[in-house]
Enzyme design. Sequence first.
Site, PDB file in Angstrom:
ATOM      1  N   LYS A 138       4.522   0.810  12.125  1.00 45.28           N
ATOM      2  CA  LYS A 138       5.958   1.036  12.288  1.00 45.28           C
ATOM      3  C   LYS A 138       6.232   2.412  12.911  1.00 45.28           C
ATOM      4  O   LYS A 138       5.418   3.338  12.827  1.00 45.28           O
ATOM      5  CB  LYS A 138       6.666   0.935  10.925  1.00 45.28           C
ATOM      6  CG  LYS A 138       6.640  -0.479  10.312  1.00 45.28           C
ATOM      7  CD  LYS A 138       7.654  -1.386  10.966  1.00 45.28           C
ATOM      8  CE  LYS A 138       7.561  -2.839  10.468  1.00 45.28           C
ATOM      9  NZ  LYS A 138       8.022  -3.014   9.097  1.00 45.28           N
ATOM     10  N   ARG A 182       1.291  -6.517   4.482  1.00 50.67           N
ATOM     11  CA  ARG A 182       1.393  -7.258   5.751  1.00 50.67           C
ATOM     12  C   ARG A 182       0.960  -6.317   6.872  1.00 50.67           C
ATOM     13  O   ARG A 182       1.622  -5.299   7.119  1.00 50.67           O
ATOM     14  CB  ARG A 182       2.827  -7.737   5.952  1.00 50.67           C
ATOM     15  CG  ARG A 182       3.058  -8.596   7.179  1.00 50.67           C
ATOM     16  CD  ARG A 182       4.518  -9.073   7.223  1.00 50.67           C
ATOM     17  NE  ARG A 182       4.794  -9.926   8.368  1.00 50.67           N
ATOM     18  CZ  ARG A 182       5.164  -9.480   9.569  1.00 50.67           C
ATOM     19  NH1 ARG A 182       5.322  -8.170   9.777  1.00 50.67           N
ATOM     20  NH2 ARG A 182       5.387 -10.331  10.561  1.00 50.67           N
TER      21      ARG A 182
END
Length: 513
Positions: A451, A486
């Site tokens: 991210k 994840r």
Amino acid sequence: MSILKYLGARANRLYAARSYHKVLGFSSLHTAPDSSVELHTQDEEVVIALGSNVGDRLHNFKEALTLMRKSGIHITRHASLYETAPAYVTDQPRFLNSAVRAVTKLGPHALLSVLKGIEKDLGRTDGIRYGPRPIDLDILFYGKFRVRSDILTVPHERIWERPFVMAPLMDLLGTAIDNDTVATWHSFSGHSGGLASLWEKLGGESLIGEEGMCRVMPVANGLLDWSQRTLVMGILNLTPDSFSDGGNFQSVESAVSQARLMISEGADIIDIGAQSTRPMASRISVEEELGRLIPVLEAVMSIPEVEGKLISVDTFYSEVALEAVGRGAHLINDVSAGKLDTNMFKVMADLDVPYVAMHMRGDPCTMQNSENLKYDNVCKDISSELYSRVKEAEISGIPAWRIIMDPGIGFSKKTEDNLEVLTGIPDIRAEISKRSLAISHAPILIGPSRKRFLGDICSRPSAVDRDPATIASVTAGVLSGANIVRVHNVKDNLDAVKLCNAIQRQRSSRMKF
């Protein structure tokens, strides 16, 4: 307000209420099973326990809940699901146990009659006491009342000695008392600290995983005990525009090859997404998403390597969820927690697969605007907003034992917010536990992989250069209590997870001695 303080402040009023009901002779009104004497014009809150150890136990539960709803029993909360060793008569199969909190206008004996009818409809016959049964439905509490008759005793007389009843009951109540009826239930225990004190006296949370009792989630025709280790979910993006690997796996062949690689590296779950949810991503139609997804999903489901693995589909469309589960997907991962498709909860209630509800404000186009980035207290606000979505899901018919929560790292969060989430999982659980212990016990999934906030902190503008930072964030999240991670890079993150789990086991072992 804590249970102890609440009970102390209201002790006199509760005593007066109990005396008042006794003077009215409420119990004597219910000494006969004829429900015609039970004229109720308002809803009463009730707790009903469920148990099954014969046949398809989960199907029995689902059918019982469906019939309860059709009979005027409006379910508002579900406990966790427990697999337990049989009690009293031990030479029989293991049980599934849970409980629900509901409201009904049925009087206590009318309610009992309905529940007995459901038991009969589901194949229960007279047998040995405490013996095998396809379904067992017991009234634990009925409003603020004690009921005594030849056929019904409320509160249920053996609540206090049964961990397999107390654990689901506590799940429903939460750690804060939310109304006078719940306060009365605590008073029935006879303990100054209420039911919570009694539960701790029995052993409390330390009993889970011990004494033949474990908390489980039904998935892929089995029962998952997620407390044993952290699961690794590998990301398979079929999109041309995902922030990290967009365009890499658009062909069926390349997607299947990537799925095989992640499985070989140790992925427990493959999460297939056909619509980008990166910031400012354009939304595609149901038809376009299905066109990308279905050929890959069918191909992945057909490879031998997928045996024993779970396949998840990342979508916020109910039509895609319905089609995906029909083609074999084992769970649905919804970044919007039902907000982007108002039909999602209704569809998921019928699908019998786990549902990942993620925290996000707005949609991918608006989630990072200034208004959606305002928090008074990040973990507290996320807890409140996520619980409100899960509560709506429960009322729609999705039981707590099929819920997975995702606090939404990178979605409607600034860099410092994401860091708060990574280390604040215990705070999120604690906030939710005030409302529902069952939901606070649900598996928590985190998705920090590659991210942008990692790039900002580590000066890595390219997403593919953020794997070391991802490993560090996964480590922080797992040590904080995440149950599923994840990630894009399965191999290296699995090593981090294994190390974290080893540390957690060692800590746990030390605490026992």
